[in-house]
Design a protein around this motif. Sequence first.
Motif, short mmCIF file in Angstrom:
data_model
loop_
_atom_site.label_atom_id
_atom_site.label_comp_id
_atom_site.label_asym_id
_atom_site.label_seq_id
_atom_site.Cartn_x
_atom_site.Cartn_y
_atom_site.Cartn_z
N VAL A 47 23.49 -56.14 -20.07
CA VAL A 47 22.31 -56.52 -19.29
C VAL A 47 21.46 -55.27 -19.10
O VAL A 47 21.99 -54.18 -18.87
N ILE A 49 17.88 -54.04 -16.94
CA ILE A 49 16.85 -54.38 -15.98
C ILE A 49 15.77 -53.33 -16.09
O ILE A 49 16.05 -52.13 -15.97
N ASP A 53 6.68 -52.79 -17.25
CA ASP A 53 6.09 -51.73 -18.05
C ASP A 53 6.16 -52.15 -19.52
O ASP A 53 7.24 -52.38 -20.06
N GLU A 59 10.80 -51.74 -25.90
CA GLU A 59 11.92 -50.91 -26.36
C GLU A 59 13.27 -51.55 -26.02
O GLU A 59 14.18 -51.61 -26.87
N MET B 1 9.02 -45.58 -25.43
CA MET B 1 9.44 -44.76 -24.27
C MET B 1 8.76 -45.26 -22.99
O MET B 1 7.54 -45.32 -22.93
N PRO B 2 9.54 -45.63 -21.99
CA PRO B 2 8.91 -46.14 -20.77
C PRO B 2 8.04 -45.08 -20.10
O PRO B 2 8.23 -43.87 -20.28
N ASP B 3 7.10 -45.57 -19.32
CA ASP B 3 6.16 -44.72 -18.60
C ASP B 3 6.89 -43.84 -17.58
O ASP B 3 7.63 -44.32 -16.75
N MET B 30 24.42 -52.03 -7.30
CA MET B 30 23.06 -51.82 -7.79
C MET B 30 22.07 -52.10 -6.66
O MET B 30 21.13 -51.33 -6.44
N HIS B 31 22.31 -53.19 -5.96
CA HIS B 31 21.41 -53.54 -4.86
C HIS B 31 21.44 -52.46 -3.78
O HIS B 31 20.39 -52.08 -3.24
N ALA B 34 19.66 -49.25 -5.15
CA ALA B 34 18.21 -49.47 -5.23
C ALA B 34 17.56 -49.25 -3.87
O ALA B 34 16.53 -48.56 -3.76
N LEU B 44 13.94 -46.01 -9.00
CA LEU B 44 14.93 -46.58 -9.92
C LEU B 44 14.16 -47.34 -11.00
O LEU B 44 13.48 -48.32 -10.72
N LYS B 45 14.25 -46.87 -12.25
CA LYS B 45 13.40 -47.40 -13.31
C LYS B 45 14.15 -48.30 -14.28
O LYS B 45 13.53 -49.08 -15.01
N GLU B 46 15.45 -48.16 -14.38
CA GLU B 46 16.17 -48.96 -15.36
C GLU B 46 17.64 -49.07 -14.94
O GLU B 46 18.21 -48.12 -14.39
N VAL B 47 18.21 -50.23 -15.19
CA VAL B 47 19.64 -50.43 -14.97
C VAL B 47 20.22 -51.02 -16.25
O VAL B 47 19.60 -51.88 -16.89
N ARG B 48 21.38 -50.54 -16.66
CA ARG B 48 22.10 -51.19 -17.75
C ARG B 48 23.50 -51.52 -17.28
O ARG B 48 24.12 -50.74 -16.55
N ILE B 49 23.98 -52.67 -17.70
CA ILE B 49 25.34 -53.10 -17.39
C ILE B 49 26.05 -53.30 -18.72
O ILE B 49 25.57 -54.05 -19.57
N VAL B 50 27.13 -52.57 -18.91
CA VAL B 50 27.87 -52.66 -20.18
C VAL B 50 29.34 -52.92 -19.88
O VAL B 50 29.81 -52.68 -18.77
#
Lengths: 244, 244
Positions: A47, A49, A53, A59, B1-3, B30-31, B34, B44-50
């Motif tokens: 996942v 988030i 943007d 990306e 590439m994100p801003d 995460m909550h 944040a 907080l610009k991005e979260v990944r869950i793996v």
Amino acid sequence: MPDQTGPNPTAAMLVIGDEILSGRTRDANMHYLAGQLTEAGIDLKEVRIVSDDHDGIVEALNGLRGTWDTVFTSGGIGPTHDDITADAVAAAFAVNVDVRDDARTLLAAHYAKTGSKLNAARLRMARIPDGATLIDNPVSVAPGFTIGNVHVMAGVPKVFQAMVATVLPTLTGGAPLLSTSTRIDRGEGDIAEPLGALAKEYTDLSVGSYPFQKDGKFGTNIVIRGQDRTRLDMATAKLATLFE
Amino acid sequence: MPDQTGPNPTAAMLVIGDEILSGRTRDANMHYLAGQLTEAGIDLKEVRIVSDDHDGIVEALNGLRGTWDTVFTSGGIGPTHDDITADAVAAAFAVNVDVRDDARTLLAAHYAKTGSKLNAARLRMARIPDGATLIDNPVSVAPGFTIGNVHVMAGVPKVFQAMVATVLPTLTGGAPLLSTSTRIDRGEGDIAEPLGALAKEYTDLSVGSYPFQKDGKFGTNIVIRGQDRTRLDMATAKLATLFE
């Protein structure tokens, strides 16, 4: 490249919008989708988030759709200035995006019935990338869409759930993932060694260890997951004998 | 590439483990993070869950740590076979990882006091990548660690929160993000155009639109965020006049 072996189809989710990243909202859609996919025998593997943007969405989507079988997105398909998902998805697929007649017809009929005006803002919700097919929205009409292996859905939980209900039967699932949960009133450090041996013995199953602390005592929930009921029951019975 | 423009430092989070992806657990860390970051003026610009997959963790971590100022991870640093975060983080930084004396000393003292054995499984929690500094764990002793711009923390919410409390004061924050929330009892489609104009007028603020449906009626919460209280109040007052 993450591991893609295993019998089940894989999926990823891309959550688009600032409300979870800012801490304003606690996720609900991801949790809902995760449960639905597990029941359908589709493995949710990743996942992401990201915020509203454009480049960030493009990306992330290109990363996910190239790696996993199916991608679900939620959020950013409404009528306001921060709803940029349709344009970003079109950019990711390098296709054109514009107001499309089929989507406009749906919206026009809906707003005629409710007495609202199909203004320029609402018409933004008819912007659909070329080549996409619409996903029905029985709650508030404005459609989602499917393009390639990507399903683009609304962020409002009721609408998101309705769209998942539409999309899920169209996907080929695997055997539903079965699981057992066993509570052991010992800390992880006490049980890790025999547990690791059990995991090595049943490589066709996944053995997850989830520590908790309650009333000052340590405990661990062991969740064993797999597709074969017989093997699952064998491993769970063995687990019970390990920590009597 | 994100801003990456904007005055505030940026952050990302990497959640490691199958429990959220399988739908078993609804995210809490995460909550929590944040909300804490927003208060500290860190975006907080991005979260990944793996999942618990070595290569997947390495790839995600390298993607995030190269893009954002700071990365927080949660999960996978316990004593069981599925706790592979320390090894994956070491691989991402291309450094060695082994049981380290400072971490072993912490654990040995703790288990001596509680009468438990510092067995091989528990000793896994003293595996720390070369060059990392330890993060204190006042709840259950086994430390997290910081390496480069990455803070590696436990997944158990109480421990995660304690580690955040240790790490956050060491980071340089920006001005705390202030926000106002205004409920408007109209659907997004009715308010999108004046709202878009407001957003264009106040480009130093972010204007978020969060639709909801309650008792069959559509409404929208408008959240305006920014660092300047005066500008925020001006925009919020203007918003109130738009939909009287």
